[in-house]
Design a protein around this motif. Structure first.
Motif, PDB file in Angstrom:
ATOM      1  N   ARG A 212       0.813  -1.170  -0.049  1.00  0.00           N
ATOM      2  CA  ARG A 212      -0.042   0.080   0.070  1.00  0.00           C
ATOM      3  C   ARG A 212       0.983   1.211   0.150  1.00  0.00           C
ATOM      4  O   ARG A 212       0.676   2.200  -0.637  1.00  0.00           O
ATOM      5  CB  ARG A 212      -0.817  -0.136   1.337  1.00  0.00           C
ATOM      6  CG  ARG A 212      -2.039  -0.870   1.174  1.00  0.00           C
ATOM      7  CD  ARG A 212      -2.768  -1.398   2.368  1.00  0.00           C
ATOM      8  NE  ARG A 212      -3.332  -0.275   3.277  1.00  0.00           N
ATOM      9  CZ  ARG A 212      -4.562   0.356   3.309  1.00  0.00           C
ATOM     10  NH1 ARG A 212      -5.475  -0.241   2.521  1.00  0.00           N
ATOM     11  NH2 ARG A 212      -5.027   1.313   3.937  1.00  0.00           N
ATOM     12  N   GLN A 213       1.929   1.155   0.758  1.00  0.00           N
ATOM     13  CA  GLN A 213       2.838   2.531   0.851  1.00  0.00           C
ATOM     14  C   GLN A 213       3.664   2.670  -0.582  1.00  0.00           C
ATOM     15  O   GLN A 213       3.741   3.637  -1.108  1.00  0.00           O
ATOM     16  CB  GLN A 213       3.852   2.205   1.882  1.00  0.00           C
ATOM     17  CG  GLN A 213       3.497   2.458   3.215  1.00  0.00           C
ATOM     18  CD  GLN A 213       4.511   2.081   4.531  1.00  0.00           C
ATOM     19  OE1 GLN A 213       5.493   2.298   4.194  1.00  0.00           O
ATOM     20  NE2 GLN A 213       4.186   1.729   5.583  1.00  0.00           N
ATOM     21  N   ARG A 214       3.725   1.544  -1.187  1.00  0.00           N
ATOM     22  CA  ARG A 214       4.678   1.372  -2.432  1.00  0.00           C
ATOM     23  C   ARG A 214       3.653   2.265  -3.595  1.00  0.00           C
ATOM     24  O   ARG A 214       3.706   2.844  -4.278  1.00  0.00           O
ATOM     25  CB  ARG A 214       4.935   0.378  -3.031  1.00  0.00           C
ATOM     26  CG  ARG A 214       6.279   0.153  -3.748  1.00  0.00           C
ATOM     27  CD  ARG A 214       6.441  -1.022  -4.665  1.00  0.00           C
ATOM     28  NE  ARG A 214       6.813  -2.051  -3.785  1.00  0.00           N
ATOM     29  CZ  ARG A 214       7.227  -2.927  -4.498  1.00  0.00           C
ATOM     30  NH1 ARG A 214       7.298  -3.330  -5.578  1.00  0.00           N
ATOM     31  NH2 ARG A 214       7.886  -4.301  -3.802  1.00  0.00           N
ATOM     32  N   ALA A 215       2.288   1.969  -3.584  1.00  0.00           N
ATOM     33  CA  ALA A 215       1.336   2.301  -4.485  1.00  0.00           C
ATOM     34  C   ALA A 215       1.087   3.799  -4.297  1.00  0.00           C
ATOM     35  O   ALA A 215       1.122   4.483  -5.331  1.00  0.00           O
ATOM     36  CB  ALA A 215      -0.072   1.730  -4.100  1.00  0.00           C
ATOM     37  N   VAL A 216       0.782   4.196  -3.012  1.00  0.00           N
ATOM     38  CA  VAL A 216       0.753   5.781  -2.471  1.00  0.00           C
ATOM     39  C   VAL A 216       1.899   6.516  -3.166  1.00  0.00           C
ATOM     40  O   VAL A 216       1.905   7.524  -3.690  1.00  0.00           O
ATOM     41  CB  VAL A 216       0.600   5.983  -1.187  1.00  0.00           C
ATOM     42  CG1 VAL A 216       0.713   7.315  -0.809  1.00  0.00           C
ATOM     43  CG2 VAL A 216      -0.876   5.118  -0.705  1.00  0.00           C
TER      44      VAL A 216
ATOM     45  N   ALA B 262      -6.175   9.838  -3.204  1.00  0.00           N
ATOM     46  CA  ALA B 262      -7.183   9.395  -2.410  1.00  0.00           C
ATOM     47  C   ALA B 262      -8.343   8.764  -3.131  1.00  0.00           C
ATOM     48  O   ALA B 262      -9.114   7.783  -3.265  1.00  0.00           O
ATOM     49  CB  ALA B 262      -7.872  10.173  -1.510  1.00  0.00           C
ATOM     50  N   GLU B 263      -8.804   9.730  -4.336  1.00  0.00           N
ATOM     51  CA  GLU B 263      -9.803   9.489  -5.197  1.00  0.00           C
ATOM     52  C   GLU B 263      -9.397   8.092  -6.242  1.00  0.00           C
ATOM     53  O   GLU B 263     -10.323   7.359  -6.253  1.00  0.00           O
ATOM     54  CB  GLU B 263      -9.819  10.571  -6.140  1.00  0.00           C
ATOM     55  CG  GLU B 263     -11.051  10.433  -7.350  1.00  0.00           C
ATOM     56  CD  GLU B 263     -12.360  10.497  -6.685  1.00  0.00           C
ATOM     57  OE1 GLU B 263     -12.535  10.873  -5.846  1.00  0.00           O
ATOM     58  OE2 GLU B 263     -13.137   9.854  -7.335  1.00  0.00           O
ATOM     59  N   VAL B 264      -8.242   7.917  -6.509  1.00  0.00           N
ATOM     60  CA  VAL B 264      -7.706   6.755  -7.333  1.00  0.00           C
ATOM     61  C   VAL B 264      -8.015   5.485  -6.479  1.00  0.00           C
ATOM     62  O   VAL B 264      -8.427   4.647  -6.941  1.00  0.00           O
ATOM     63  CB  VAL B 264      -6.332   6.973  -7.857  1.00  0.00           C
ATOM     64  CG1 VAL B 264      -5.998   5.643  -8.314  1.00  0.00           C
ATOM     65  CG2 VAL B 264      -6.476   8.093  -9.024  1.00  0.00           C
ATOM     66  N   LEU B 265      -7.659   5.623  -5.436  1.00  0.00           N
ATOM     67  CA  LEU B 265      -7.347   4.435  -4.330  1.00  0.00           C
ATOM     68  C   LEU B 265      -8.819   4.292  -3.766  1.00  0.00           C
ATOM     69  O   LEU B 265      -9.046   2.977  -3.371  1.00  0.00           O
ATOM     70  CB  LEU B 265      -6.517   4.678  -3.442  1.00  0.00           C
ATOM     71  CG  LEU B 265      -4.896   4.596  -3.761  1.00  0.00           C
ATOM     72  CD1 LEU B 265      -4.170   5.111  -2.927  1.00  0.00           C
ATOM     73  CD2 LEU B 265      -4.733   3.290  -4.401  1.00  0.00           C
TER      74      LEU B 265
ATOM     75  N   THR C 182      -6.101   8.681   5.309  1.00  0.00           N
ATOM     76  CA  THR C 182      -5.531   7.414   5.155  1.00  0.00           C
ATOM     77  C   THR C 182      -4.204   7.379   4.010  1.00  0.00           C
ATOM     78  O   THR C 182      -3.217   7.024   4.223  1.00  0.00           O
ATOM     79  CB  THR C 182      -6.419   6.358   4.608  1.00  0.00           C
ATOM     80  OG1 THR C 182      -7.575   6.331   5.511  1.00  0.00           O
ATOM     81  CG2 THR C 182      -5.686   5.057   4.403  1.00  0.00           C
ATOM     82  N   VAL C 183      -4.378   8.353   2.989  1.00  0.00           N
ATOM     83  CA  VAL C 183      -3.379   8.292   2.132  1.00  0.00           C
ATOM     84  C   VAL C 183      -2.123   9.233   2.826  1.00  0.00           C
ATOM     85  O   VAL C 183      -1.108   8.856   2.585  1.00  0.00           O
ATOM     86  CB  VAL C 183      -3.935   9.163   0.983  1.00  0.00           C
ATOM     87  CG1 VAL C 183      -2.744   9.646   0.014  1.00  0.00           C
ATOM     88  CG2 VAL C 183      -4.876   8.408  -0.145  1.00  0.00           C
ATOM     89  N   LYS C 184      -2.730  10.147   3.478  1.00  0.00           N
ATOM     90  CA  LYS C 184      -1.484  10.975   4.179  1.00  0.00           C
ATOM     91  C   LYS C 184      -0.723  10.339   5.039  1.00  0.00           C
ATOM     92  O   LYS C 184       0.504  10.378   5.325  1.00  0.00           O
ATOM     93  CB  LYS C 184      -2.216  12.283   4.900  1.00  0.00           C
ATOM     94  CG  LYS C 184      -2.883  13.416   3.924  1.00  0.00           C
ATOM     95  CD  LYS C 184      -3.238  14.510   4.760  1.00  0.00           C
ATOM     96  CE  LYS C 184      -3.736  15.751   3.901  1.00  0.00           C
ATOM     97  NZ  LYS C 184      -4.469  16.886   4.351  1.00  0.00           N
TER      98      LYS C 184
END
Lengths: 132, 166
Positions: free
Chosen positions: A86-90, A105-108, A114-116
């Motif tokens: 998940r960290q790698r995706a962000v 956040a919209e994409v995920l 949570t993204v922050k």
């Protein structure tokens, strides 16, 4: 394709993921209103799942061509490869796609908070790994 | 006094390094030897692309199929009105109506065009397959472009008879 490559760092799995995302869209038989958004989210989520399922971050090594032999690049790649899925995706969405936290956040489909927090943990980990 | 060598990296420094890594590494993973999203997006934006037809991948060419799937996605993102995708596991090039996916404003003629062109190629399944066919959906006239990136498709003439390239 390149977004998935930026998450998996593996061409073959990236191609599979792109294919599977598109097949998923096809299966929905036209019921998807925003195909681009659907595909965008789908490839990222599939990449996360693939990383988790196959533990790619520990099994997959950069191919010979990917090794740059520039320490700063190779160390950065190694540090990103050690990140959880998940960290790698962000990180890929923020620093490869250059999306804002809100757009990430919209994409995920995650809350912005949570993204922050995920990005914060990723940066902490990268900073620690890259520390001279 | 500090030398700077032992100072912790800032978030900005980490970000700069990661961005630099992506710029170098990602293009090497996706080396662009197939159709790139940029190729299709450029064409799509200049031709009002409406349909992307991808051929299924013959054995050993799934890479190409996946790239085409990405290409089709780019076409859709650029305003494609209709997309037809063939089953990746079939070994001949046919795009039956059942596999077409209307995404926005489908023009019935587009189904015929897509199927006609694919069928034209399907009659020669051993040929180098056509990789993508792009049509502009403006009006009902098939005033689109068609595009075979492999440039070796011997069924090109058949395709020209089926549709009218611009």
């Amino acid at each position: 394709m390149r977004l998935v490559a930026a998450i998996t760092f593996d061409r073959d799995s990236a191609l599979e993921i792109v294919h599977d995302a598109f097949a998923g869209l096809h299966r929905r038989n036209g019921s998807v209103v925003d195909a681009e958004a659907y595909l965008h989210r789908s490839v990222v989520n599939l990449a996360i799942k693939a990383l988790r399922r196959r533990q790619l971050r520990t099994r997959v090594r950069p191919t010979r061509n990917v090794l740059i032999h520039e320490p700063e690049i190779d160390e950065s790649l190694a540090a990103v490869l050690r990140l959880p899925a998940r960290q790698r995706a962000v990180v890929a969405l923020r620093f490869w796609e250059d999306l804002s936290e809100a757009d990430t956040a919209e994409v995920l489909g995650w809350p912005t908070g949570t993204v922050k927090s995920t990005l914060h943990r990723a940066l902490q980990r990268l900073r620690k790994d890259l520390q001279p | 006094m500090t030398t700077g060598l032992d100072e912790p990296l800032s978030d900005a420094s980490v970000e700069r390094r990661i961005r630099a890594m992506y710029q170098v590494v990602v293009p090497l993973i996706d080396d662009g030897d197939e159709i790139t999203l940029r190729d299709v997006a450029d064409r799509a934006s200049s031709h009002n692309v409406g349909v992307v037809v991808t051929a299924p991948a013959p054995p050993g060419r799934r890479r190409g199929w996946a790239s085409l799937a990405a290409a089709a996605a780019a076409g859709v993102a650029a305003g494609a009105g209709l997309m037809a995708v063939a089953d990746r596991d079939t070994d001949h090039i046919t795009v039956p109506a059942a596999t077409t996916v209307p995404l926005a404003g489908p023009d019935p003629d587009m189904f015929g065009l897509a199927n006609g062109c694919a069928s034209a190629h399907g009659r020669n399944p051993l040929d180098e397959p056509i990789d993508a066919v792009l049509f502009a959906p403006t009006g009902s006239a098939p005033n689109g472009i068609w595009w075979c990136p492999s440039k070796t498709c011997s069924s090109r003439a058949a395709c020209r008879r089926t549709v009218t390239p611009c």
